[in-house]
Write a protein that holds these residues in place. Structure first.
Motif, PDB file in Angstrom:
ATOM      1  N   CYS A   4      33.822  30.068  51.580  1.00 49.43           N
ATOM      2  CA  CYS A   4      35.007  31.144  51.356  1.00 49.43           C
ATOM      3  C   CYS A   4      35.510  31.617  52.857  1.00 49.43           C
ATOM      4  O   CYS A   4      36.217  31.536  53.493  1.00 49.43           O
ATOM      5  CB  CYS A   4      34.468  32.144  50.456  1.00 49.43           C
ATOM      6  N   ASN A  41      47.818  31.112  38.778  1.00 43.93           N
ATOM      7  CA  ASN A  41      46.475  30.709  38.056  1.00 43.93           C
ATOM      8  C   ASN A  41      46.497  31.097  36.470  1.00 43.93           C
ATOM      9  O   ASN A  41      46.081  30.482  35.669  1.00 43.93           O
ATOM     10  CB  ASN A  41      45.523  31.361  38.790  1.00 43.93           C
ATOM     11  N   ASP A  42      47.212  32.197  36.295  1.00 43.10           N
ATOM     12  CA  ASP A  42      47.232  32.909  35.136  1.00 43.10           C
ATOM     13  C   ASP A  42      48.207  32.016  34.006  1.00 43.10           C
ATOM     14  O   ASP A  42      49.366  32.037  34.539  1.00 43.10           O
ATOM     15  CB  ASP A  42      47.596  34.418  35.129  1.00 43.10           C
ATOM     16  N   GLN A  77      45.443  25.397  44.155  1.00 42.67           N
ATOM     17  CA  GLN A  77      45.067  26.752  43.105  1.00 42.67           C
ATOM     18  C   GLN A  77      43.895  27.399  43.478  1.00 42.67           C
ATOM     19  O   GLN A  77      43.843  28.575  43.552  1.00 42.67           O
ATOM     20  CB  GLN A  77      44.804  25.921  41.749  1.00 42.67           C
ATOM     21  N   GLU A  78      42.963  26.702  44.169  1.00 47.60           N
ATOM     22  CA  GLU A  78      41.954  27.293  44.908  1.00 47.60           C
ATOM     23  C   GLU A  78      42.246  28.231  46.369  1.00 47.60           C
ATOM     24  O   GLU A  78      41.718  29.210  46.381  1.00 47.60           O
ATOM     25  CB  GLU A  78      40.839  26.375  45.493  1.00 47.60           C
ATOM     26  N   ALA A 105      43.460  31.402  44.432  1.00 45.23           N
ATOM     27  CA  ALA A 105      42.349  32.141  44.004  1.00 45.23           C
ATOM     28  C   ALA A 105      41.693  32.744  45.169  1.00 45.23           C
ATOM     29  O   ALA A 105      41.335  34.033  45.202  1.00 45.23           O
ATOM     30  CB  ALA A 105      41.710  31.097  43.192  1.00 45.23           C
ATOM     31  N   GLU A 130      43.907  35.848  46.486  1.00 48.59           N
ATOM     32  CA  GLU A 130      43.827  36.933  45.506  1.00 48.59           C
ATOM     33  C   GLU A 130      42.221  37.377  45.291  1.00 48.59           C
ATOM     34  O   GLU A 130      42.224  38.768  45.389  1.00 48.59           O
ATOM     35  CB  GLU A 130      44.100  36.399  44.039  1.00 48.59           C
ATOM     36  N   ALA A 131      41.497  36.564  45.756  1.00 48.18           N
ATOM     37  CA  ALA A 131      40.024  37.199  45.840  1.00 48.18           C
ATOM     38  C   ALA A 131      39.711  38.197  47.079  1.00 48.18           C
ATOM     39  O   ALA A 131      39.328  39.349  46.727  1.00 48.18           O
ATOM     40  CB  ALA A 131      38.955  36.283  45.807  1.00 48.18           C
ATOM     41  N   GLN A 188      34.058  35.585  42.467  1.00 51.51           N
ATOM     42  CA  GLN A 188      35.109  35.710  41.605  1.00 51.51           C
ATOM     43  C   GLN A 188      36.075  34.206  41.851  1.00 51.51           C
ATOM     44  O   GLN A 188      36.461  33.908  40.917  1.00 51.51           O
ATOM     45  CB  GLN A 188      36.288  36.670  42.232  1.00 51.51           C
ATOM     46  N   MET A 189      35.794  33.632  42.673  1.00 54.51           N
ATOM     47  CA  MET A 189      36.158  32.264  42.783  1.00 54.51           C
ATOM     48  C   MET A 189      35.661  31.198  42.023  1.00 54.51           C
ATOM     49  O   MET A 189      36.164  30.400  41.206  1.00 54.51           O
ATOM     50  CB  MET A 189      36.005  31.509  44.347  1.00 54.51           C
TER      51      MET A 189
END
Length: 421
Positions: free
Chosen positions: A110, A9-10, A78-79, A82, A85-86, A101-102
């Motif tokens: 979630c 994502n970054d 991508q979600e 994410a 990672e969250a 965070q999402m």
């Protein structure tokens, strides 16, 4: 064209665009023919037909994007990344923080998606189990014959061994008092509320980031202690005593660098220095033997002169006895000073490169062939550079006895190797 997952994502995780060096944002282009390192372009450079070295604008390409479903509709790749990672950042069960965070999914979405696809999914759970078994079998087959440390003992609370282990609790892999033990105090009064200003929220997030860095340092220190077997201090000290005294001193000096490398690499580093000291000792012995052989060659050269040989043996006996030998000179006859016998060139390196007249010169001057060839080449180079050579220049160039230099200089002029200036 294919649609593939991105690096992350970054945008800072991805290599920059090869055309404009800007950070890539999805979607972007990857050349399918250039490699092995990926050749990536942003959409603007791709539409301009950017070419560089072997890359041409008509190459096949792939569109790199994570905007496509993976496990179920409504959740892009991508979600999915994410979400994982969250959960890693916020912890399992903290769905409110995970959703915050999402930013694109609610708390209920979630939790439901994660439980359905990553916890209760039999296919995914069996895959994780097989990966864990594969990892365990790989480590079992490739195990090294020795371990950095055994499992730490489990002493009773407040016993002598427990104090020696600095309050380490093996069942929890924690210490009674951790490094930076009061790091959590800075967070105990922080509360994130909806009406926080942007500056206040940024300040709170900075405090949390600092706390995370302090936790990482705490974990790093505990890892060094466990990996190097420092928990059981007495056992570690017993292992140190197995080394020779000089290695123990080196171990004490180099202990501060153990945190940089692993335990096995650190032990190999220490033992290699011990082997280096053994090498230096053997090297000195070898040089001493070489010196004795050189002395024997000198004896053999003087063996035809009984009086000179007797003087040399007396001198060496005095040296071996620790007595300063008396200065002796060769007896001078009525016709003048006795000259030393000619040098025996048999077996000396470089003899085969000399002609008969050069051999005779080396024997009379008592100069080994290798040194003569080196002096000859130096004088030839200087004469060629100066257009001629004087005796004073030769003596400045060759730092040996001036009489030997004169004989070499006269010989080279006589043979036509050099000319006088």
């Amino acid at each position: 064209m294919e649609r593939l997952a991105s690096f992350g994502n970054d945008p800072f995780d991805k290599p920059p665009c090869r055309g404009c060096s800007s950070y890539l944002t999805e979607p972007y282009i990857k050349c399918a023919e250039c490699g092995p390192s990926p050749f990536l372009l942003c959409l603007q450079c791709f539409t301009r037909g950017f070419e560089y070295k072997k890359h041409e604008s008509d190459h096949k390409y792939e569109i790199m994007t994570s905007d496509f479903p993976v496990l179920e509709p409504g959740w892009t790749a991508q979600e999915e990344m994410a979400l994982l990672e969250a959960v890693m950042d916020c912890g399992f069960g903290n769905w409110q923080d995970v959703a915050y965070q999402m930013r694109t999914k609610t708390k209920e979405e979630c939790e439901s998606h994660y439980m359905k696809n990553f916890i209760n999914n039999p296919l995914f759970s069996s895959t994780l189990l097989s990966l864990r078994k594969t990892k365990d079998s790989r480590f079992a087959e490739g195990a090294i014959p020795f371990k950095p440390t055994d499992d730490p003992p489990r002493p009773t609370f407040d016993s002598v061994l427990s104090r020696d282990m600095a309050g380490y609790m093996p069942a929890r892999a924690d210490f009674m008092e951790e490094f930076d033990n009061y790091a959590e105090w800075d967070l105990k009064d922080i509360d994130f509320v909806d009406d926080d200003s942007d500056i206040l929220r940024a300040l709170k997030l900075s405090v949390v980031d600092i706390y995370h860095s302090r936790l990482k340092e705490r974990q790093r220190r505990k890892k060094v202690i466990r990996d190097h077997g420092l928990i059981n201090l007495r056992k570690f000290q017993m292992l140190e005593r197995c080394y020779p005294k000089e290695v123990q001193e080196l171990y004490d000096v180099m202990r501060r660098f153990a945190r940089v490398v692993g335990p096995i690499e650190h032990d190999k580093f220490i033992e290699s220095h011990a082997c280096a000291k053994v090498y230096e000792r053997v090297k000195r012995m070898r040089e001493e033997e070489r010196r004795k052989r050189t002395m024997l060659c000198d004896v053999l050269q003087y063996i035809q002169d009984g009086r000179a040989c007797q003087q040399w043996l007396s001198k060496q006996a005095a040296i071996d006895a620790g007595i300063t030998p008396a200065v002796t000179t060769i007896t001078v006859s009525a016709t003048g000073r006795r000259s030393a016998p000619p040098l025996n060139l048999t077996g000396l390196p470089g003899t085969e490169k000399l002609n008969e007249r050069e051999k005779e010169l080396c024997q009379v001057v008592r100069l080994v062939p290798g040194a003569y060839l080196e002096y000859k080449q130096a004088l030839l180079n200087e004469c060629r550079r100066q257009g001629g050579l004087r005796l004073a220049q030769a003596r400045a160039l060759i730092k040996i006895d001036v009489n030997k230099t004169r004989k070499i200089y006269d010989f080279l002029i006589k043979e036509g190797y050099i000319t006088k200036a």
